[in-house]
Structure formats: structure tokens, C-alpha cells
Scaffold this motif. Structure first.
Motif: not given
Length: 272
Positions: A242-243, A239-240, A182-184, A187-188, A139
Motif C-alpha cells: 500500500i505504500s 504495508l509494502r 496516508t494509506r500507510t 493501516a498502521r 494522503n
């Protein structure tokens, strides 16, 4: 397909497309549990146009910047090392695997790969892969650290989602986590990477709506609109979430659903 079934399946598509639990598997499973006919790969591809429209709307500023920078880099107006121009190239590179495999195995994707036993197995196996990736993830890498090699690897992971049960976002995110992103960021990129592939496959399937290969226009369009609205809300929430949270609930859900499916098939309550 009735309007009521289309409404339900459109909601299911929008709810599950961006979560790492496989929308194509859920469309297949929900139809089987309700005793409805398999909606088919073509219906799935068309309704995904709705969820990708949600991506275009949600990430409209990011996409506009990427496309502008990429276009200007072709004319030499911005350096090709510009991070937004590079991301444009990485989306193109990452789309190549799913494009090639989708064309090569189109018939298999629309028939044999929709067997519920395979769907159950992939839900379990790739759920465990997501759990492992999340556990060992560093991450640390932001999306700006993406490289050509990683873009191709993530694109290959996305291509695995041609098998219902893998999950387009789940496969790409798992690969991203294993590569240290990172997770975000993972995902993006997964959402951006899906845009050209889904638009191409959905556009292709639109040409088949009058050939008796998919349901009639009306219910299919309704499902697509419902998928758009639901999907837009899910993107913002996901998105919120997984942050600050791990993917553990999705892992357990996938494994539980897969085991349940195998049990129902084994007892003859649903046909594979």
C-alpha cells in the motif's frame, strides 16, 4: 471440527485478517462453500489471537515505545504532549466504541449478523466505500497528526467490523483515508487499534472453549498458530504494497465475492 478443517480456517484467518476484505466473512464463506458447519464468532475471536500475536511481534518496537511513553506520562516523567504518549491515549480512546458495542450486541453478533446475505451485502457496500475513500483521499496526514476526534471516529469505524463482511482494517483504513491520512498511516493505526479489542474478545472467548460453544482445544489452537504465521507474513507484504499501490484490487475482489455469494444463495446452492 477436524484437524484438517482447523488448518484451512487458520490459514484463511491469517491471510485475510490484515487485508481489507474481512476475515470473519471469509471464515463464514469458506465454511459454507466447503459444506462445513459455521465455525462461529467465538472460533473467529480465538483465532484472531494468533493474528494479533503477529501484530505484537511485527510492531514490537513501536508498541514498546508507545507503552513506555504512555506509562511515563502518567507519572509526569514525559509530557503528555509526547507523540508516543498521545498515541497510547488515542489507541485507548479508539477502543471504546467497539468495546461498548461488542458487549451490548454480543448475542446478535454471534447469531443474526452471521447471515450470509448480510455478509454479501456488507462486502459489496463497504468495498465500494473503501474504493471511494481511496479515490478521494488526500494522503497527506501522517500518524503523528492524529487527534482525539479522529481517534474516536476511527474507533467507531473499527466497531462496524462487528458485522462480518465490513473488515476491521478496511473500515478503519477507509475512515483514515477520508480524514486525509496516508494509506500507510491509516493501516498502521488500524493494526495498533485492533490489538486491545481482539485480545479482550479472544480472551473472553477462551473461557467458553469447554462450554461446548466452540470447537475443542486442539483444532482451535492449531488454527490460531497457523493464523499467527500466515498473518505475520501478510502484514509485511501489505504495508509494502500500500505504500505504492491503491486499494483497487481489494475493492473489486470484495464486490465480486459479494455478488457471487448472492448468486449462490439465490440459486439455492448454499444456505444463508
Amino acid at each position: 471440527m477436524s484437524w484438517g478443517i482447523a488448518l484451512v480456517l487458520g490459514f484463511v484467518q491469517g491471510l485475510t485478517e490484515f487485508l481489507p476484505i474481512s476475515s470473519s466473512a471469509h471464515l463464514r464463506v469458506v465454511a459454507a462453500l466447503a459444506g462445513w458447519p459455521d465455525p462461529g464468532a467465538a472460533f473467529t475471536a480465538v483465532t484472531q489471537l494468533g493474528t494479533e500475536a503477529a501484530v505484537l511481534l511485527y510492531f514490537r518496537r513501536d508498541i514498546a515505545v508507545i507503552v513506555t511513553a504512555w506509562t511515563r506520562s502518567l507519572r509526569g516523567r514525559v509530557p503528555r504532549s509526547d507523540p508516543h504518549a498521545r498515541l497510547g491515549w488515542y489507541v485507548i480512546i479508539g477502543t471504546v466504541p467497539i468495546g461498548l458495542l461488542g458487549l451490548a450486541f454480543q448475542d446478535t453478533i454471534e447469531t443474526a449478523l452471521r447471515d450470509l446475505r448480510l455478509v454479501a451485502a456488507t462486502l459489496i457496500v463497504f468495498g465500494l466505500v473503501l474504493g471511494l475513500a481511496d479515490r478521494v483521499a488526500a494522503n497527506r496526514r501522517p500518524l503523528e497528526a492524529l487527534t482525539t476526534r479522529h481517534a474516536l471516529a476511527l474507533g467507531t469505524a473499527q466497531a462496524l467490523a462487528l458485522i462480518p463482511g465490513v473488515s476491521r482494517s478496511g473500515g478503519t483504513i477507509s475512515a483514515g483515508l477520508l480524514l486525509g491520512y496516508t494509506r500507510t498511516a491509516a493501516a498502521r493505526y488500524a493494526f495498533l487499534l485492533a490489538v486491545p479489542a481482539v485480545l479482550a474478545s479472544g480472551g473472553l472467548e477462551l473461557t467458553k472453549l469447554d462450554e461446548g460453544l466452540t470447537p475443542e482445544w486442539g483444532p482451535t489452537i492449531l488454527a490460531t498458530v497457523v493464523a499467527f504465521g500466515t498473518g505475520y507474513l501478510v502484514i509485511a507484504w501489505f504495508l509494502r504494497y500500500i505504500s505504492t499501490h491503491r486499494f483497487t484490487p481489494f475493492v473489486w475482489y470484495r464486490v465480486g465475492l459479494g455478488v457471487l455469494l448472492l448468486g449462490l444463495i439465490g440459486t439455492g446452492l448454499i444456505a444463508p
